[in-house]
Design an enzyme around this catalytic site. Structure first.
Site, PDB file in Angstrom:
ATOM      1  N   TYR A  90      49.497  35.453  31.268  1.00  0.00           N
ATOM      2  CA  TYR A  90      50.602  35.510  32.222  1.00  0.00           C
ATOM      3  C   TYR A  90      50.136  35.073  33.607  1.00  0.00           C
ATOM      4  O   TYR A  90      50.862  34.376  34.324  1.00  0.00           O
ATOM      5  CB  TYR A  90      51.207  36.921  32.269  1.00  0.00           C
ATOM      6  CG  TYR A  90      51.974  37.262  31.018  1.00  0.00           C
ATOM      7  CD1 TYR A  90      53.311  36.906  30.875  1.00  0.00           C
ATOM      8  CD2 TYR A  90      51.369  37.947  29.962  1.00  0.00           C
ATOM      9  CE1 TYR A  90      54.026  37.207  29.725  1.00  0.00           C
ATOM     10  CE2 TYR A  90      52.072  38.255  28.813  1.00  0.00           C
ATOM     11  CZ  TYR A  90      53.397  37.890  28.700  1.00  0.00           C
ATOM     12  OH  TYR A  90      54.103  38.181  27.560  1.00  0.00           O
ATOM     13  N   ASN A 112      63.893  33.683  29.030  1.00  0.00           N
ATOM     14  CA  ASN A 112      63.865  32.301  28.564  1.00  0.00           C
ATOM     15  C   ASN A 112      65.015  32.074  27.572  1.00  0.00           C
ATOM     16  O   ASN A 112      65.040  32.686  26.511  1.00  0.00           O
ATOM     17  CB  ASN A 112      62.515  32.016  27.889  1.00  0.00           C
ATOM     18  CG  ASN A 112      62.424  30.625  27.301  1.00  0.00           C
ATOM     19  OD1 ASN A 112      63.294  29.781  27.477  1.00  0.00           O
ATOM     20  ND2 ASN A 112      61.341  30.385  26.577  1.00  0.00           N
ATOM     21  N   CYS A 120      57.491  30.086  25.285  1.00  0.00           N
ATOM     22  CA  CYS A 120      57.029  31.304  25.955  1.00  0.00           C
ATOM     23  C   CYS A 120      56.135  32.154  25.058  1.00  0.00           C
ATOM     24  O   CYS A 120      55.383  33.000  25.551  1.00  0.00           O
ATOM     25  CB  CYS A 120      58.213  32.118  26.469  1.00  0.00           C
ATOM     26  SG  CYS A 120      59.418  32.559  25.213  1.00  0.00           S
ATOM     27  N   HIS A 121      56.173  31.905  23.750  1.00  0.00           N
ATOM     28  CA  HIS A 121      55.295  32.658  22.833  1.00  0.00           C
ATOM     29  C   HIS A 121      53.819  32.325  23.064  1.00  0.00           C
ATOM     30  O   HIS A 121      52.954  33.084  22.638  1.00  0.00           O
ATOM     31  CB  HIS A 121      55.681  32.388  21.371  1.00  0.00           C
ATOM     32  CG  HIS A 121      55.566  30.956  20.963  1.00  0.00           C
ATOM     33  ND1 HIS A 121      56.564  30.030  21.227  1.00  0.00           N
ATOM     34  CD2 HIS A 121      54.579  30.280  20.334  1.00  0.00           C
ATOM     35  CE1 HIS A 121      56.189  28.848  20.758  1.00  0.00           C
ATOM     36  NE2 HIS A 121      54.985  28.974  20.218  1.00  0.00           N
ATOM     37  N   GLU A 149      51.090  28.136  14.684  1.00  0.00           N
ATOM     38  CA  GLU A 149      50.440  27.085  15.490  1.00  0.00           C
ATOM     39  C   GLU A 149      48.938  27.070  15.287  1.00  0.00           C
ATOM     40  O   GLU A 149      48.324  26.003  15.271  1.00  0.00           O
ATOM     41  CB  GLU A 149      50.818  27.240  16.960  1.00  0.00           C
ATOM     42  CG  GLU A 149      52.281  26.937  17.201  1.00  0.00           C
ATOM     43  CD  GLU A 149      52.668  26.897  18.659  1.00  0.00           C
ATOM     44  OE1 GLU A 149      51.781  26.971  19.541  1.00  0.00           O
ATOM     45  OE2 GLU A 149      53.886  26.761  18.935  1.00  0.00           O
TER      46      GLU A 149
END
Length: 153
Positions: A90, A112, A120-121, A149
């Site tokens: 963050y 978001n 945002c993940h 991912e």
């Protein structure tokens, strides 16, 4: 309002909403009747490819220029630069947006409107873990997206 809902590879759904020109929202576990337009179908195809590990970025129209404050928009814009499979804290996300306001960054990310598309993940706490994705109700979704991912990067 145009929309289409897809089943996720985990026990959740994702709904894409369009105004006909832009994708306006991506929401999880929303129960609305599908009324897809061509843009919703395009987004559904790209998100399905993403879930299959065949897509690493999205080429969908969206417009955040009138959303929230300049700070909010700067956070959303900054996180679009985070590469697929990468994670930042963050604090780093706030820094990318030209700010040191870490808590405000987290608050902005919570709002978001385009999760997955605006990734945002990929923002994680410095202490580890997933944080409170969707106020904590979506931590399993965030964990799934990060694992997906990691698997295909």
């Amino acid at each position: 309002m145009n929309s289409i809902t897809l089943a996720m590879p985990i026990n959740h759904t994702v709904t894409v909403i369009s105004d006909g020109k832009n994708i306006t929202n991506v929401v999880f576990d929303m129960k609305i009747c599908d009324e897809p337009d061509s843009l919703c179908r395009l987004a559904a195809g790209q998100i399905s490819e993403y879930f299959a590990g065949k897509r690493k970025c999205f080429s969908l129209p969206y417009d955040i220029s009138s959303l929230g404050t300049p700070f909010f928009r700067s956070i959303l814009t900054a996180i679009t630069t985070i590469p697929y499979g990468e994670r930042i804290t963050y604090a780093k996300a706030a820094e990318l947006a030209g700010s040191g306001a870490v808590r405000a960054c987290g608050s902005a990310l919570k709002r978001n409107p385009l999760p997955i598309i605006i990734p945002c993940h990929r923002i994680v706490p410095a202490s580890g873990g997933t944080g409170n994705y969707m106020g904590g109700q979506g931590n399993d979704i965030k964990a799934f997206l990060l694992e997906l991912e990691d698997k295909y990067k």
